[in-house]
Scaffold this motif. Sequence first.
Motif, PDB file in Angstrom:
ATOM      1  N   GLY A 188       0.777  -1.231   0.000  1.00  0.00           N
ATOM      2  CA  GLY A 188       0.000   0.000   0.000  1.00  0.00           C
ATOM      3  C   GLY A 188       0.805   1.275   0.000  1.00  0.00           C
ATOM      4  N   LYS A 189       2.124   1.177  -0.199  1.00  0.00           N
ATOM      5  CA  LYS A 189       2.964   2.378  -0.196  1.00  0.00           C
ATOM      6  C   LYS A 189       3.926   2.330  -1.373  1.00  0.00           C
ATOM      7  CE  LYS A 189       2.880   2.901   4.856  1.00  0.00           C
ATOM      8  NZ  LYS A 189       3.699   2.979   6.087  1.00  0.00           N
ATOM      9  N   VAL A 190       4.321   3.510  -1.855  1.00  0.00           N
ATOM     10  CA  VAL A 190       5.289   3.578  -2.935  1.00  0.00           C
ATOM     11  C   VAL A 190       6.696   3.579  -2.356  1.00  0.00           C
ATOM     12  CG1 VAL A 190       5.289   6.125  -3.053  1.00  0.00           C
ATOM     13  CG2 VAL A 190       5.963   4.764  -5.061  1.00  0.00           C
ATOM     14  N   ARG A 191       7.568   2.814  -2.979  1.00  0.00           N
ATOM     15  CA  ARG A 191       8.977   2.781  -2.610  1.00  0.00           C
ATOM     16  C   ARG A 191       9.783   3.269  -3.806  1.00  0.00           C
ATOM     17  NH1 ARG A 191       9.481  -3.073   0.580  1.00  0.00           N
ATOM     18  NH2 ARG A 191       7.586  -2.817   1.849  1.00  0.00           N
ATOM     19  N   ILE A 192      10.651   4.236  -3.575  1.00  0.00           N
ATOM     20  CA  ILE A 192      11.488   4.817  -4.625  1.00  0.00           C
ATOM     21  C   ILE A 192      12.917   4.349  -4.399  1.00  0.00           C
ATOM     22  CG2 ILE A 192      12.258   6.925  -5.753  1.00  0.00           C
ATOM     23  CD1 ILE A 192       9.792   8.327  -4.629  1.00  0.00           C
ATOM     24  N   HIS A 193      13.447   3.607  -5.358  1.00  0.00           N
ATOM     25  CA  HIS A 193      14.799   3.069  -5.248  1.00  0.00           C
ATOM     26  C   HIS A 193      15.718   3.751  -6.260  1.00  0.00           C
ATOM     27  CE1 HIS A 193      13.190  -0.303  -2.872  1.00  0.00           C
ATOM     28  NE2 HIS A 193      12.266  -0.450  -3.809  1.00  0.00           N
ATOM     29  N   ASP A 194      16.861   4.260  -5.803  1.00  0.00           N
ATOM     30  CA  ASP A 194      17.890   4.658  -6.753  1.00  0.00           C
ATOM     31  C   ASP A 194      18.337   3.425  -7.532  1.00  0.00           C
ATOM     32  OD1 ASP A 194      18.033   7.381  -6.029  1.00  0.00           O
ATOM     33  OD2 ASP A 194      19.290   6.883  -4.303  1.00  0.00           O
ATOM     34  N   ASN A 195      18.639   3.607  -8.810  1.00  0.00           N
ATOM     35  CA  ASN A 195      19.022   2.471  -9.648  1.00  0.00           C
ATOM     36  C   ASN A 195      20.310   2.798 -10.406  1.00  0.00           C
ATOM     37  OD1 ASN A 195      19.156   0.139 -11.110  1.00  0.00           O
ATOM     38  ND2 ASN A 195      17.295   0.485 -12.300  1.00  0.00           N
ATOM     39  N   PRO A 196      21.445   2.780  -9.730  1.00  0.00           N
ATOM     40  CA  PRO A 196      22.704   3.150 -10.395  1.00  0.00           C
ATOM     41  C   PRO A 196      23.109   2.187 -11.502  1.00  0.00           C
ATOM     42  CG  PRO A 196      23.126   2.243  -8.210  1.00  0.00           C
ATOM     43  CD  PRO A 196      21.643   2.459  -8.312  1.00  0.00           C
ATOM     44  N   ILE A 197      22.654   0.928 -11.449  1.00  0.00           N
ATOM     45  CA  ILE A 197      23.017  -0.021 -12.500  1.00  0.00           C
ATOM     46  C   ILE A 197      22.052   0.021 -13.673  1.00  0.00           C
ATOM     47  CG2 ILE A 197      24.255  -1.585 -10.969  1.00  0.00           C
ATOM     48  CD1 ILE A 197      21.798  -3.306 -10.807  1.00  0.00           C
ATOM     49  N   GLY A 198      20.884   0.639 -13.495  1.00  0.00           N
ATOM     50  CA  GLY A 198      19.964   0.875 -14.607  1.00  0.00           C
ATOM     51  C   GLY A 198      19.166  -0.312 -15.092  1.00  0.00           C
ATOM     52  N   VAL A 199      19.240  -1.472 -14.417  1.00  0.00           N
ATOM     53  CA  VAL A 199      18.583  -2.695 -14.886  1.00  0.00           C
ATOM     54  C   VAL A 199      17.333  -2.975 -14.064  1.00  0.00           C
ATOM     55  CG1 VAL A 199      18.842  -5.201 -15.189  1.00  0.00           C
ATOM     56  CG2 VAL A 199      20.769  -3.668 -15.684  1.00  0.00           C
ATOM     57  N   LEU A 200      16.287  -3.491 -14.704  1.00  0.00           N
ATOM     58  CA  LEU A 200      15.093  -3.949 -13.998  1.00  0.00           C
ATOM     59  C   LEU A 200      14.464  -5.085 -14.795  1.00  0.00           C
ATOM     60  CD1 LEU A 200      13.255  -3.433 -11.499  1.00  0.00           C
ATOM     61  CD2 LEU A 200      11.784  -2.093 -13.018  1.00  0.00           C
ATOM     62  N   THR A 201      14.019  -6.133 -14.082  1.00  0.00           N
ATOM     63  CA  THR A 201      13.245  -7.203 -14.718  1.00  0.00           C
ATOM     64  C   THR A 201      11.903  -7.307 -13.994  1.00  0.00           C
ATOM     65  OG1 THR A 201      14.381  -8.926 -13.406  1.00  0.00           O
ATOM     66  CG2 THR A 201      15.283  -8.400 -15.582  1.00  0.00           C
ATOM     67  N   ASN A 202      11.627  -8.437 -13.353  1.00  0.00           N
ATOM     68  CA  ASN A 202      10.316  -8.639 -12.732  1.00  0.00           C
ATOM     69  C   ASN A 202      10.475  -8.948 -11.243  1.00  0.00           C
ATOM     70  OD1 ASN A 202      10.219 -10.306 -15.691  1.00  0.00           O
ATOM     71  ND2 ASN A 202       8.895  -8.540 -15.482  1.00  0.00           N
ATOM     72  N   SER A 203       9.809  -9.965 -10.761  1.00  0.00           N
ATOM     73  CA  SER A 203       9.863 -10.312  -9.344  1.00  0.00           C
ATOM     74  C   SER A 203      11.058 -11.219  -9.058  1.00  0.00           C
ATOM     75  CB  SER A 203       8.577 -11.037  -8.942  1.00  0.00           C
ATOM     76  OG  SER A 203       7.449 -10.234  -9.209  1.00  0.00           O
ATOM     77  N   PRO A 204      11.572 -11.185  -7.805  1.00  0.00           N
ATOM     78  CA  PRO A 204      11.147 -10.418  -6.635  1.00  0.00           C
ATOM     79  C   PRO A 204      11.455  -8.913  -6.762  1.00  0.00           C
ATOM     80  CG  PRO A 204      12.311 -12.411  -5.966  1.00  0.00           C
ATOM     81  CD  PRO A 204      12.531 -12.235  -7.444  1.00  0.00           C
ATOM     82  N   ASP A 205      11.357  -8.224  -5.615  1.00  0.00           N
ATOM     83  CA  ASP A 205      11.492  -6.775  -5.624  1.00  0.00           C
ATOM     84  C   ASP A 205      12.932  -6.356  -5.909  1.00  0.00           C
ATOM     85  OD1 ASP A 205      12.767  -6.014  -2.722  1.00  0.00           O
ATOM     86  OD2 ASP A 205      11.494  -7.787  -2.590  1.00  0.00           O
ATOM     87  N   PHE A 206      13.114  -5.074  -6.203  1.00  0.00           N
ATOM     88  CA  PHE A 206      14.408  -4.564  -6.649  1.00  0.00           C
ATOM     89  C   PHE A 206      15.487  -4.732  -5.582  1.00  0.00           C
ATOM     90  CE2 PHE A 206      17.356  -0.936  -7.419  1.00  0.00           C
ATOM     91  CZ  PHE A 206      17.854  -1.369  -8.628  1.00  0.00           C
ATOM     92  N   THR A 207      15.156  -4.516  -4.320  1.00  0.00           N
ATOM     93  CA  THR A 207      16.141  -4.696  -3.257  1.00  0.00           C
ATOM     94  C   THR A 207      16.630  -6.137  -3.214  1.00  0.00           C
ATOM     95  OG1 THR A 207      15.150  -2.918  -1.945  1.00  0.00           O
ATOM     96  CG2 THR A 207      16.550  -4.479  -0.779  1.00  0.00           C
ATOM     97  N   TRP A 208      15.716  -7.088  -3.378  1.00  0.00           N
ATOM     98  CA  TRP A 208      16.100  -8.501  -3.412  1.00  0.00           C
ATOM     99  C   TRP A 208      17.042  -8.769  -4.579  1.00  0.00           C
ATOM    100  CZ3 TRP A 208      16.221 -12.643  -6.586  1.00  0.00           C
ATOM    101  CH2 TRP A 208      16.305 -13.911  -6.016  1.00  0.00           C
ATOM    102  N   MET A 209      16.740  -8.192  -5.732  1.00  0.00           N
ATOM    103  CA  MET A 209      17.585  -8.404  -6.906  1.00  0.00           C
ATOM    104  C   MET A 209      19.007  -7.914  -6.663  1.00  0.00           C
ATOM    105  SD  MET A 209      15.943  -9.878  -9.445  1.00  0.00           S
ATOM    106  CE  MET A 209      14.328 -10.116 -10.194  1.00  0.00           C
ATOM    107  N   LEU A 210      19.153  -6.769  -6.015  1.00  0.00           N
ATOM    108  CA  LEU A 210      20.486  -6.255  -5.718  1.00  0.00           C
ATOM    109  C   LEU A 210      21.244  -7.200  -4.793  1.00  0.00           C
ATOM    110  CD1 LEU A 210      19.804  -2.431  -5.245  1.00  0.00           C
ATOM    111  CD2 LEU A 210      20.725  -3.587  -7.261  1.00  0.00           C
TER     112      LEU A 210
END
Length: 371
Positions: free
Chosen positions: A192-214
Amino acid sequence: MPLLRHVAFALLLGALLVPAQASRACTSFRLKTTDGDVFYARTMEYAQDLGSKVAIIPKGTSFVGTLPDGTSKGLPFTAKYGFVGMNALGINNLSDGMNEKGLVVGGLLFPGYAGYEPYSPDTAGNTIAQFEMVNWLLSQCATVADVRRDIGKVRVCQGPTTLNGVTAGSLPLHFTVHDATGDSIVLEYMDGKVRIHDNPIGVLTNSPDFTWMLTFLSNTVNLSAVNVPALDLAGYVVRQTGQGSGMLGLPGDFTPPSRFVRMVALTQSALPVTGPDAGLALAMTIIGNVDIPKGAVREKDAAETMFDVTQWVAVADVARSRYYYHTDTDRNWHYVDVKQALAAAGSAIQTVPINVAPAYPDATATATPYK
């Protein structure tokens, strides 16, 4: 079920967590040339034919947000900036695009993790559906700084599951955002909340969340673009079978974590290039490493077998304001000049068909005597 098929099915199920009709294995990245030109690339995978076209949406176009009940009684907004990108299902709610200021936004599937803001009739006037987020960002923001500043002005709720008469499912999405300077962030709505992540590597795919991917990248710290040396085992020398031994273990499957690692490895190891043509060629080369041929990813149910396939690929050349694309049936790259297209469109939304017959030029007549 044989063990290999059982394991493959388990990996796909765990990575996608959605029915085949809604499966999508999108991949995206951003890279910069030595002279600061920004390029963005992404794929669109889906089992259902999306019927996508390039939509040209001029400055001044009016929109109204969609509420969870499907009515258009949400946030009214007018495009401050014109933008160009890919639509789907006959609706000009874009899944990807670039605006006249060089802001690029992509919506990628985020199953099992997306949790949008709770809907309340009291906030209906500030509400949009999650599938309208790309339009809102591209039409209202010129930079990543603008996105950070203005994201609180809009309430993003779960939209209806049927679009234009087509059952599209819940469409859980998160969003990759880049601007003309190369600044990059990821927007994820969770709990229920927005999370804003800096993305210095510029890559995104799908699940899990971006923090997990890092965090997952820690499992691949051994990967290197440099070949490993031969190994001397008490007199018996084990040598590499060929080039690329430093990347042994680079995942080649189509699960989101593996595609994430693959794009990080390739974008980070590629030699820097100079100039827009070289940047464009590099972006096109790297994104081709995650194309899914039809049949390589399957989901079976009692009624039918569904096949994920890379329906289209897009590359945004931010410096020259060009939006390139090709499809699974036409491998030739085409492009729309964003600023010229917006100027020509006037005040009317226009579309460009992308599912056209391929035209591969015949070079036979260009042969010359060998010297």
